[in-house]
Design an enzyme around this catalytic site. Sequence first.
Site, PDB file in Angstrom:
ATOM      1  N   GLY A  62     -13.462  18.413  -6.338  1.00 36.74           N
ATOM      2  CA  GLY A  62     -12.046  18.027  -5.937  1.00 36.74           C
ATOM      3  C   GLY A  62     -11.795  16.794  -5.320  1.00 36.74           C
TER       4      GLY A  62
ATOM      5  N   MET B 269     -11.093  16.021  -2.060  1.00 35.20           N
ATOM      6  CA  MET B 269     -11.628  16.063  -0.716  1.00 35.20           C
ATOM      7  C   MET B 269     -12.932  15.580  -0.991  1.00 35.20           C
ATOM      8  SD  MET B 269     -11.587  15.889   2.284  1.00 35.20           S
ATOM      9  CE  MET B 269      -9.944  16.405   2.600  1.00 35.20           C
TER      10      MET B 269
ATOM     11  N   THR C  94       0.777  -1.302  -0.076  1.00 35.13           N
ATOM     12  CA  THR C  94       0.146   0.018   0.029  1.00 35.13           C
ATOM     13  C   THR C  94       0.909   1.208   0.082  1.00 35.13           C
ATOM     14  OG1 THR C  94       0.118   0.235   2.287  1.00 35.13           O
ATOM     15  CG2 THR C  94      -1.766  -1.438   1.411  1.00 35.13           C
ATOM     16  N   CYS C  95       0.394   2.358   0.144  1.00 36.39           N
ATOM     17  CA  CYS C  95       1.097   3.761  -0.007  1.00 36.39           C
ATOM     18  C   CYS C  95       1.810   3.657   1.239  1.00 36.39           C
ATOM     19  CB  CYS C  95       0.161   5.103   0.033  1.00 36.39           C
ATOM     20  SG  CYS C  95      -1.135   4.855   1.295  1.00 36.39           S
TER      21      CYS C  95
ATOM     22  N   ARG D  32       3.384   0.600   3.233  1.00 34.48           N
ATOM     23  CA  ARG D  32       3.627  -0.309   3.530  1.00 34.48           C
ATOM     24  C   ARG D  32       3.884  -1.217   2.449  1.00 34.48           C
ATOM     25  NH1 ARG D  32       2.271  -2.303   8.233  1.00 34.48           N
ATOM     26  NH2 ARG D  32       1.102  -0.736   8.571  1.00 34.48           N
TER      27      ARG D  32
ATOM     28  N   PRO E 206     -10.179   1.009   8.701  1.00 33.07           N
ATOM     29  CA  PRO E 206     -10.596  -0.145   8.468  1.00 33.07           C
ATOM     30  C   PRO E 206      -9.836  -0.538   7.067  1.00 33.07           C
ATOM     31  CG  PRO E 206     -12.238   1.555   7.894  1.00 33.07           C
ATOM     32  CD  PRO E 206     -11.163   2.077   8.457  1.00 33.07           C
ATOM     33  N   GLN E 207      -9.661   0.183   6.217  1.00 29.39           N
ATOM     34  CA  GLN E 207      -9.170  -0.094   4.710  1.00 29.39           C
ATOM     35  C   GLN E 207      -8.124  -1.147   4.608  1.00 29.39           C
ATOM     36  OE1 GLN E 207      -9.456   3.052   5.992  1.00 29.39           O
ATOM     37  NE2 GLN E 207     -11.181   3.974   4.790  1.00 29.39           N
TER      38      GLN E 207
END
Length: 475
Positions: free
Chosen positions: A238, A240, A47-48, A50, A162-163
Amino acid sequence: MRLVVIGVNHKTAPVALRERLALVGDDVNVALKQIEAFTDGSVIVSTCNRTEIYALVPQTSTSQHANSQLSDSQSSDIQDVKAAGQSSSNNTLSNNAFSSSMNISSAAISAHITKIKMWLADFKQLPLVDIDPYLYVHRDTHALTHWLRVAAGLDSMILGEPQILGQIKNSVHLAQDQKVLSNQLGWIIDQVFAAAKRVRNETQVGAQAVSLSFAAAKLVTQIFDDLPSRTLLVVAAGEMNRLVATHIAGLGVGRVIICNRNPERAEALAAELRGPNRRVDVRPLQELPQVLAEADIVSSCSGSMDLLIDKTMTIQALKRRRYQPMLMIDLAVPRDIDSTISRIDDVYLYSVDDLQHVIAGNIEQRRQAAVDAELLVSQLVVEIDRRFQVRQVGKDIQQYRACTQGQVDKLLHESIAKLQQDDVSPEDIITELSRRLTQTLTHAPSKLMRKAAREGDSELLDFVVSGLQDAHRGH
């Protein structure tokens, strides 16, 4: 258990190195197939924050075999690492019942850990001496504890998020597709998923919102019940607002309206949000006064220097709505929505500062809940450890019985052959068979008792002797 994990994360490596070690797309499939050659199954989580390799060391492994798999250049790099004294400060050793029951030496496991490190360096075309200081290594129950902490969100940058559990499940699916999961690794994965679910259900570590988008979605559930009948108005498309819209739409909102200056970006977001039970409309920003009355929930984050929604516009929208409640979330700085609107009855207005205050309190609650979660993780690892030992000893018993049966069959075959010879005494052959069977069946426990006595292990000696006596009394 033979389980090892090698990796880097946001705590041990800068983002520049994490980017270079990331395994994504087709790289993962190629990597899984290559690692399969020297493991009993693996899962790659990238992931971003790890990149981690979870793998089982082969049961038949020996340190010499593992070393023989290394190329000359790899062996040279290993010596460079040792000479530089560069090894991860997070490396962890474990001498638990798993590795001993599998009869694999610590040296053999260490050799395979080195093999995986070298493979990663070669695969990413980086010198091992450059990446090794940032790599952490866990083995056996320490590896299991780490995996469970990661799956439960306890090792995440945002505590309790949780992701990561979904990302691990996707990684497992990739490994399944490549057919690189062994039965034993699959069993461990099932235990990790079940344990992570218990941690999240039995503690409050993930109960409170700690991101703006999640906090916004939480507000929606606190104000509205019948979400399929509600309409979300997204003002500006955008990043966010995309996150907020995705979270709120995921709650089951029945309709979404997107108002944006750039129609292409609005259409792109609409394509993401459309679903079988969700209608998504795109309207130009100048129609905002007209569509405001249709919205139960408004999320705005435009970056405009001017107000987009003022008090007069809101009062008119409320009249057209017959004063049904409205939730307005203003994530913009400078603000998109007039702050005086908060004084209007039937309008719930939250600014980015309001959400930040909520998040700050929730983060502290999560930190407190994490103490309970860590204790539960420790208990669950012990439970999984015991179940694994019971599972493993069943296989060991089967192997022991099969080996013993093979020796008995051999002796019986030899005795039958002798009985077929002339001038032999059946009584002598049967007596000899009985003697040899006794020697065969008592050899292993006798050897264990002598070893315990020789090493002064009175506890083991008493255990073996009493166990054998109880077994004889049972017959």
